[in-house]
Enzyme design. Structure first.
Site, short mmCIF file in Angstrom:
data_model
loop_
_atom_site.label_atom_id
_atom_site.label_comp_id
_atom_site.label_asym_id
_atom_site.label_seq_id
_atom_site.Cartn_x
_atom_site.Cartn_y
_atom_site.Cartn_z
N LEU A 86 59.71 20.80 137.23
CA LEU A 86 60.12 21.13 135.88
C LEU A 86 60.67 22.54 135.75
O LEU A 86 61.46 22.85 134.87
CB LEU A 86 58.94 20.95 134.91
N ASP A 205 52.21 38.00 126.82
CA ASP A 205 53.48 37.52 127.39
C ASP A 205 54.08 36.43 126.51
O ASP A 205 54.55 35.41 127.01
CB ASP A 205 53.27 37.01 128.82
#
Length: 396
Positions: A86, A205
């Site tokens: 992915l 993040d």
């Protein structure tokens, strides 16, 4: 005399033979020592790997996280086939898998060459296994066997937010109602992390690629490898190792390593601008004024021309007042000083109501490309007024 010569030759031959035996023996001893050393080191590595694996498994048991067998995950991903890959992040590659019961999963496999490592792996397991919220990605379990370390997540069929908003074709699939739904979902997820979870969690993040979308385009915050927790009344911390993604990092964190819930708020403000405009903050410079996305938004705010910031793909589907309100909120979130930024619970309130909002001050990390180019020139120049709040920084 003949006997004497023969005896001499025999003695000479014996000496050569002894020398050869000594050299051969020395070589064998050296080779033997090297072989023994190799096997001892390999044995120590295997023991260490088993001990680390056992330690990791014990830590997993402590959080009562289901464990998957390596063979099961290998079969589910067709032996980690490239066709099932992915994507790949700092942690390592991510694969799509299908379990025998037909359930689809996403397998996050720790790469041996990863910049992140076992500490981040343990951190993510310990944090996200205890988190339950509709806007956080769900961790189903893990797989730890030998040197293999993997996290098993629910599969998100619509990939990540950046897959849509930064693609000229796919972003057309996200009209304004869907974008606003995603914005509110991300905000609610952050409120849970900062305020409603058992421990206060700073993500550190937050970015478009770490927001996953399920089959109904509901947003789910992912990737907690860099997250930090606070207990009690602690609200901020410092680190000598600044991690995260340039373009989303708050000034105080990028410069001094100081992080708090307000550094996540700054990242949310950047993400909000990106969702509204369909443009990346990093690498964006407006053709007419050479400002980055924050600087461009600030200039449009001062000019009273915020509608120019809106992605053309959503202009027909949006309620202008709602979008302008979101831009206002984004500018409040990217303020230079943490104290000037709202907390996420206030952001949610501002998103869903008509509550009054203060006017923003000049944002942080507002960069003018022309000013940067001028400052990098070796020619001395007289000082002048520009809209450069902080120079461009790269994370360590």
């Amino acid at each position: 005399m003949a006997f004497s010569d023969s005896d001499h030759e025999e003695t000479k031959g014996t000496t050569k033979m002894m020398a050869g035996l000594i050299i051969a023996t020395a070589i064998l001893v050296v080779v033997g020592v090297l072989v023994i050393t190799y096997y001892i080191r390999r044995s120590h590595r295997n023991i260490e790997a088993r001990e680390n694996g056992s330690s990791d498994e014990r830590q997993i048991e402590d959080v009562e996280l289901p464990s998957f067998e390596l063979d099961l995950i290998s079969n589910a991903t067709s032996n980690f086939s490239s066709n099932n890959k992915l994507g790949e992040g700092g942690f390592g590659p991510v694969y799509k898998g299908t379990l025998p019961d037909g359930k689809e999963i996403a397998v996050k496999r720790l790469s041996r060459s990863s910049g992140q490592g076992i500490a981040e792996f343990r951190n993510e397991v310990a944090l996200i296994a205890k988190l339950q919220h509709r806007n956080l990605v769900k961790l189903l379990g893990c797989c730890i066997q030998g040197e293999e370390k993997m996290l098993i997540y629910e599969y998100m069929p619509n990939k990540s937010l950046d897959f849509f908003i930064f693609d000229h074709t796919r972003r057309n699939l996200l009209d304004w109602p869907r974008r606003f739904h995603i914005i509110c979902g991300i905000a609610r997820g952050l409120v849970y992390l900062h305020q409603d979870s058992r421990l206060r969690i700073i993500h550190r993040d937050l970015k478009a690629s770490n927001v996953l979308l399920d089959s109904e385009m509901n947003p789910k915050i992912s990737d907690f490898g860099m997250a930090r927790t606070f207990g009690g009344e602690q609200f901020e911390g410092n680190t000598n190792r600044v991690v995260g993604t340039y373009g989303y990092m708050a000034p105080e964190y990028a410069i001094d390593g100081q992080f708090s819930i307000k550094s996540d708020v700054f990242s949310f403000g950047i993400l909000l601008l990106e969702i509204i405009s369909g443009k990346k903050n990093k690498g964006f410079y407006h053709l007419n004024n050479s400002l980055n996305l924050i600087g461009h938004a600030w200039r449009l705010w001062k000019e009273g021309n915020l509608s120019e910031l809106i992605d053309s793909f959503v202009q027909d589907s949006c309620t202008l007042s709602e979008v302008l309100r979101c831009i206002h909120i984004s500018l409040l979130c990217v303020q230079q000083h943490p104290k000037d930024r709202p907390n996420m619970s206030s952001v949610v309130l501002m998103l869903v109501s008509e509550t009054a909002m203060v006017n923003p001050k000049e944002p942080g990390f507002l960069v003018d490309k022309k000013s940067l180019e001028a400052s990098s020139s070796s020619k001395p120049e007289s000082s002048s007024t520009n809209e450069l709040s902080l120079s461009v920084l790269e994370p360590r």
